[in-house]
Design a protein around this motif. Structure first.
Motif, PDB file in Angstrom:
ATOM      1  N   GLY A  27      -5.068  -1.889  12.083  1.00  0.00           N
ATOM      2  CA  GLY A  27      -6.100  -1.712  11.085  1.00  0.00           C
ATOM      3  C   GLY A  27      -5.764  -0.685  10.031  1.00  0.00           C
ATOM      4  N   VAL A  28      -4.474  -0.417   9.818  1.00  0.00           N
ATOM      5  CA  VAL A  28      -4.079   0.624   8.860  1.00  0.00           C
ATOM      6  C   VAL A  28      -3.966   0.095   7.437  1.00  0.00           C
ATOM      7  CG1 VAL A  28      -2.848   1.945  10.609  1.00  0.00           C
ATOM      8  CG2 VAL A  28      -1.636   0.190   9.313  1.00  0.00           C
ATOM      9  N   VAL A  29      -4.113  -1.200   7.261  1.00  0.00           N
ATOM     10  CA  VAL A  29      -3.979  -1.785   5.934  1.00  0.00           C
ATOM     11  C   VAL A  29      -5.305  -1.659   5.178  1.00  0.00           C
ATOM     12  CG1 VAL A  29      -3.439  -3.870   4.634  1.00  0.00           C
ATOM     13  CG2 VAL A  29      -2.264  -3.401   6.783  1.00  0.00           C
ATOM     14  N   LYS A  30      -5.240  -1.149   3.978  1.00  0.00           N
ATOM     15  CA  LYS A  30      -6.425  -1.018   3.135  1.00  0.00           C
ATOM     16  C   LYS A  30      -6.866  -2.408   2.684  1.00  0.00           C
ATOM     17  CE  LYS A  30      -5.741   0.701  -0.934  1.00  0.00           C
ATOM     18  NZ  LYS A  30      -5.449   1.686  -1.992  1.00  0.00           N
ATOM     19  N   GLN A  48       0.824  -1.205   0.000  1.00  0.00           N
ATOM     20  CA  GLN A  48       0.000   0.000   0.000  1.00  0.00           C
ATOM     21  C   GLN A  48       0.860   1.258   0.000  1.00  0.00           C
ATOM     22  OE1 GLN A  48      -3.071  -0.051   3.049  1.00  0.00           O
ATOM     23  NE2 GLN A  48      -2.773   2.125   3.429  1.00  0.00           N
ATOM     24  N   ARG A  49       2.020   1.195   0.639  1.00  0.00           N
ATOM     25  CA  ARG A  49       2.901   2.362   0.717  1.00  0.00           C
ATOM     26  C   ARG A  49       3.922   2.399  -0.419  1.00  0.00           C
ATOM     27  NH1 ARG A  49       3.907   3.531   7.193  1.00  0.00           N
ATOM     28  NH2 ARG A  49       1.687   3.495   7.768  1.00  0.00           N
ATOM     29  N   HIS A  50       3.717   1.552  -1.427  1.00  0.00           N
ATOM     30  CA  HIS A  50       4.543   1.546  -2.642  1.00  0.00           C
ATOM     31  C   HIS A  50       6.011   1.270  -2.347  1.00  0.00           C
ATOM     32  CE1 HIS A  50       1.369   3.024  -5.403  1.00  0.00           C
ATOM     33  NE2 HIS A  50       0.891   3.555  -4.292  1.00  0.00           N
ATOM     34  N   VAL A  51       6.250   0.435  -1.353  1.00  0.00           N
ATOM     35  CA  VAL A  51       7.616   0.002  -1.050  1.00  0.00           C
ATOM     36  C   VAL A  51       8.032  -1.029  -2.094  1.00  0.00           C
ATOM     37  CG1 VAL A  51       9.029  -1.275   0.608  1.00  0.00           C
ATOM     38  CG2 VAL A  51       7.432   0.477   1.406  1.00  0.00           C
ATOM     39  N   GLY A  52       9.287  -0.987  -2.529  1.00  0.00           N
ATOM     40  CA  GLY A  52       9.787  -1.937  -3.510  1.00  0.00           C
ATOM     41  C   GLY A  52      11.115  -2.537  -3.098  1.00  0.00           C
ATOM     42  N   ILE A  53      11.487  -3.617  -3.777  1.00  0.00           N
ATOM     43  CA  ILE A  53      12.759  -4.301  -3.528  1.00  0.00           C
ATOM     44  C   ILE A  53      13.617  -4.142  -4.771  1.00  0.00           C
ATOM     45  CG2 ILE A  53      13.866  -6.482  -2.898  1.00  0.00           C
ATOM     46  CD1 ILE A  53      10.994  -7.406  -1.999  1.00  0.00           C
ATOM     47  N   SER A  54      14.772  -3.538  -4.608  1.00  0.00           N
ATOM     48  CA  SER A  54      15.680  -3.320  -5.734  1.00  0.00           C
ATOM     49  C   SER A  54      16.610  -4.519  -5.873  1.00  0.00           C
ATOM     50  CB  SER A  54      16.497  -2.043  -5.513  1.00  0.00           C
ATOM     51  OG  SER A  54      17.389  -1.821  -6.583  1.00  0.00           O
ATOM     52  N   ILE A  55      16.464  -5.261  -6.984  1.00  0.00           N
ATOM     53  CA  ILE A  55      17.249  -6.478  -7.195  1.00  0.00           C
ATOM     54  C   ILE A  55      17.478  -6.668  -8.685  1.00  0.00           C
ATOM     55  CG2 ILE A  55      15.118  -7.866  -7.085  1.00  0.00           C
ATOM     56  CD1 ILE A  55      16.830 -10.184  -6.000  1.00  0.00           C
ATOM     57  N   VAL A  56      18.685  -7.003  -9.064  1.00  0.00           N
ATOM     58  CA  VAL A  56      19.116  -7.252 -10.446  1.00  0.00           C
ATOM     59  C   VAL A  56      18.567  -6.202 -11.406  1.00  0.00           C
ATOM     60  CG1 VAL A  56      19.537  -9.704 -10.191  1.00  0.00           C
ATOM     61  CG2 VAL A  56      17.238  -8.952 -10.803  1.00  0.00           C
ATOM     62  N   GLY A  57      18.637  -4.936 -11.015  1.00  0.00           N
ATOM     63  CA  GLY A  57      18.217  -3.852 -11.894  1.00  0.00           C
ATOM     64  C   GLY A  57      16.721  -3.689 -12.024  1.00  0.00           C
ATOM     65  N   GLU A  58      15.952  -4.409 -11.232  1.00  0.00           N
ATOM     66  CA  GLU A  58      14.494  -4.324 -11.270  1.00  0.00           C
ATOM     67  C   GLU A  58      13.966  -3.927  -9.897  1.00  0.00           C
ATOM     68  OE1 GLU A  58      13.925  -7.966 -14.503  1.00  0.00           O
ATOM     69  OE2 GLU A  58      13.189  -8.189 -12.460  1.00  0.00           O
ATOM     70  N   VAL A  59      12.688  -3.569  -9.866  1.00  0.00           N
ATOM     71  CA  VAL A  59      12.019  -3.292  -8.603  1.00  0.00           C
ATOM     72  C   VAL A  59      10.883  -4.295  -8.447  1.00  0.00           C
ATOM     73  CG1 VAL A  59      10.703  -1.633  -7.239  1.00  0.00           C
ATOM     74  CG2 VAL A  59      12.593  -0.836  -8.671  1.00  0.00           C
ATOM     75  N   TRP A  60      10.991  -5.141  -7.431  1.00  0.00           N
ATOM     76  CA  TRP A  60       9.965  -6.149  -7.155  1.00  0.00           C
ATOM     77  C   TRP A  60       9.032  -5.634  -6.076  1.00  0.00           C
ATOM     78  CZ3 TRP A  60      12.412 -11.738  -6.985  1.00  0.00           C
ATOM     79  CH2 TRP A  60      13.088 -11.969  -8.179  1.00  0.00           C
ATOM     80  N   ARG A  61       7.760  -5.973  -6.207  1.00  0.00           N
ATOM     81  CA  ARG A  61       6.774  -5.582  -5.212  1.00  0.00           C
ATOM     82  C   ARG A  61       6.762  -6.593  -4.061  1.00  0.00           C
ATOM     83  NH1 ARG A  61       1.856  -5.284  -9.410  1.00  0.00           N
ATOM     84  NH2 ARG A  61       2.308  -7.498  -9.190  1.00  0.00           N
ATOM     85  N   PRO A  62       6.294  -6.179  -2.878  1.00  0.00           N
ATOM     86  CA  PRO A  62       6.287  -7.095  -1.724  1.00  0.00           C
ATOM     87  C   PRO A  62       4.997  -7.895  -1.601  1.00  0.00           C
ATOM     88  CG  PRO A  62       5.748  -4.884  -0.995  1.00  0.00           C
ATOM     89  CD  PRO A  62       5.997  -4.781  -2.481  1.00  0.00           C
ATOM     90  N   ASP A  63       4.222  -8.042  -2.679  1.00  0.00           N
ATOM     91  CA  ASP A  63       2.960  -8.777  -2.624  1.00  0.00           C
ATOM     92  C   ASP A  63       3.206 -10.284  -2.545  1.00  0.00           C
ATOM     93  OD1 ASP A  63       4.112  -8.532  -5.156  1.00  0.00           O
ATOM     94  OD2 ASP A  63       2.226  -8.908  -6.198  1.00  0.00           O
ATOM     95  N   ILE A  64       2.448 -10.960  -1.692  1.00  0.00           N
ATOM     96  CA  ILE A  64       2.513 -12.422  -1.602  1.00  0.00           C
ATOM     97  C   ILE A  64       1.092 -12.973  -1.622  1.00  0.00           C
ATOM     98  CG2 ILE A  64       4.742 -12.575  -0.427  1.00  0.00           C
ATOM     99  CD1 ILE A  64       3.274 -12.808   2.232  1.00  0.00           C
TER     100      ILE A  64
END
Length: 539
Positions: free
Chosen positions: A217-220, A176-192
């Motif tokens: 309860g802050v998660v949409k 929800q806060r648009h956090v990403g993971i920077s790996i091998v030149g890409e940005v992966w989302r934290p969705d599971i």
């Protein structure tokens, strides 16, 4: 960046001069790295080097500032190279002085070796043929441990339920806060995406709802949909939300068989890939750019076969989900009432401390962490193939480990923007647990356990499993293996003769000669001279 010839001298003098003209108060140089730039080109005779590029203590007579000041400068550059911040230059080592480059590469090699060893130790139970336990996947002194302890003390709910609920709430908040993971030149989302399988009455809904309450309860949340059209609208209005759904397998069945929900499968696949969704009606066109969801579904283990079809397993859709089998612990006392509310504030306070610290927009997987992940991948690959899991299943499980690593990083309360070996070690254990539970689910479709239909398929492809195992040995540069040693390592080879297995190994080598080094096969007898094409006799 300036190009470097083999001797390390800059070839692009114009770009070098442009670098040297940068203002000393430029924020990009307000770091220890300023001492490493432009050092190989000496200053004009009689003039001190520009301050942004000098070793501390340098003078016109001694521009390299020998001794302690020089050592201190190298240590400063090393600290930044190995722990970059927002102002770091990722190509700094290309411009750094030879001493710094050498120290950097030595430290990097040592860091990678230590990371790989730490992962091997963390995953040592696999080498002994065991699986990780739930305890192995819960870090000490973490929020996850606190949640586990409170649920253990106040409920009889299987431990996997609150644990995975917590991980999904964290995933949903990060997404929800648009956090990403920077790996091998890409940005992966934290969705599971996870489907938790447990028997009726084990507290599936209680666990997810109570964890949601204590995590503020802050998660949409993503609402329910009764048609594909409504699903698209909900995704437009609640994109990047957390979807918690009980009886999730029933939803999957409705999606496969009901006309109103038919397009939902395509929308979910697009969510997984982040591809645009567009749905046009007479009234409007619904578009969702970069769709994403975190999904935590649950269903009854004993009835999952009624709803999760073999075709879903075969076509790859189900591979996008982790499967968690949550079973009651017979050693725990059954409780008439759950006195969870009394201890819930302890969890809430711990979570608020983490949330107040905030999250980085990007979390970095550096070379050391990448080495940890790749080592874990090879270990999990070997175990997955030995369990007759489809390679596509294995890859999706292991890649999910990158997202698990970020979630562990947050649950451990770490403030760094860099994922580390500990994060990936715990993530690898959780991936192994997912493999164990996936095997349990697949065995529901293949109760004889003969490996036929691994991953839900119908054909006996023992030869393919042998080829994949040998390919994994090659990639690991492991020790050669013979048929009898290989047989107990692959489930689908149970009941096969050693002669059959040697045949599979020979077929694999014939198809890919690079595997020959790793397959111990009897030497084939040469045909009589009269039967050989060239008519030659043996020497």
């Amino acid at each position: 960046m300036p190009n470097m010839d083999p001797k390390g001298q800059r070839a692009d003098e114009e770009e070098l001069e442009a670098i040297r003209r940068r203002a000393p108060d430029d924020p990009a140089w307000d770091t220890p790295s300023n001492i490493a730039i432009a050092a190989t080109t000496p200053p004009a005779e009689g003039l001190p080097p520009p301050d942004p590029f000098a070793w501390p203590g340098a003078t016109a007579e001694n521009p390299l500032a020998d001794g302690a000041a020089k050592d201190e400068a190298i240590a400063g550059v090393m600290a930044e190279l190995l722990t970059p911040n927002a102002h770091s230059n990722p190509d700094l080592y290309e411009l750094a002085k030879p001493e710094v480059r050498q120290a950097y590469f030595e430290a990097l090699a040592q860091g990678k070796a230590e990371a790989e060893q730490n992962v091997r130790v963390a995953m040592s139970m696999l080498a002994g043929g065991e699986w990780p336990t739930i305890d192995d996947c819960i870090p000490k002194d973490s929020l996850l441990e606190l949640i586990d302890e409170v649920f253990l003390a106040t409920t009889d709910i299987p431990r996997e339920l609150p644990m995975f609920a917590a991980m999904h709430y964290v995933s949903g908040l990060l997404l929800q806060r648009h956090v990403g993971i920077s790996i091998v030149g890409e940005v992966w989302r934290p969705d599971i995406w996870t489907i938790c399988l447990a028997e009726s009455g084990t507290g599936k809904s209680f666990a997810s709802s109570r964890v949601g309450q204590v995590l503020d309860g802050v998660v949409k949340m993503f609402p329910e949909s009764d048609s594909a059209a409504k699903f698209a609208e909900n995704l437009r209005d609640h994109n990047r939300g957390l979807w918690v759904r009980d009886e999730f397998a029933q939803f999957l069945k409705a999606m496969e068989t009901g006309e109103a929900m038919a397009a939902t499968k395509d929308y979910l696949l697009r969510c997984y890939d982040g591809a645009k969704i567009s749905r046009s009606t007479k009234a409007e066109t619904v578009e969702v750019i970069d769709p994403a969801l975190t999904i935590f579904g649950s269903t009854v283990l004993s009835t999952v076969k009624k709803y999760l079809t073999r075709e879903m397993l075969e076509d790859g859709f189900a591979q996008r989900f982790a499967f968690v089998v949550a079973e009651r612990d017979p050693g725990r006392k059954l409780r008439a009432l759950y006195d969870f509310a009394k201890k819930a504030p302890i969890i809430k306070a711990s979570w608020q401390a983490i949330a107040r610290a905030g999250f980085h927009e990007r979390y970095i997987v550096d070379e050391v962490a990448r080495a940890a992940f790749e080592e874990a991948f090879q270990i999990l690959l070997q175990r997955g193939l030995a369990q007759d899991l489809e390679l596509s299943f294995i890859k999706r499980i292991t890649h999910r480990g990158v997202k698990y690593a970020l979630i562990y990083h947050v649950l451990l309360g770490k403030k760094s923007d860099r994922l580390d070996t500990e994060d990936f070690a715990f993530a690898a254990r959780l991936c192994a647990l997912s493999m164990r539970d996936l095997r349990k689910v697949l065995d529901l479709y293949n109760p004889d356990g003969n490996g036929k239909g691994k991953g839900g398929t119908k054909t006996d492809d023992r030869a393919a499993r042998v080829a994949e195992f040998l390919a994994a040995l090659r990639d690991l540069d492991g020790a050669p293996i013979d048929a009898r040693t290989l047989m107990p390592k692959i489930r689908s080879l149970r009941g096969s003769s050693a002669e059959d297995v040697r045949g599979f190994m020979q077929a694999a080598v014939d198809a890919d000669p690079t595997l020959a080094r790793y397959a111990v096969l009897p030497k084939q007898k040469a045909a009589p001279a009269s039967q050989r094409p060239d008519g030659a006799k043996l020497p």
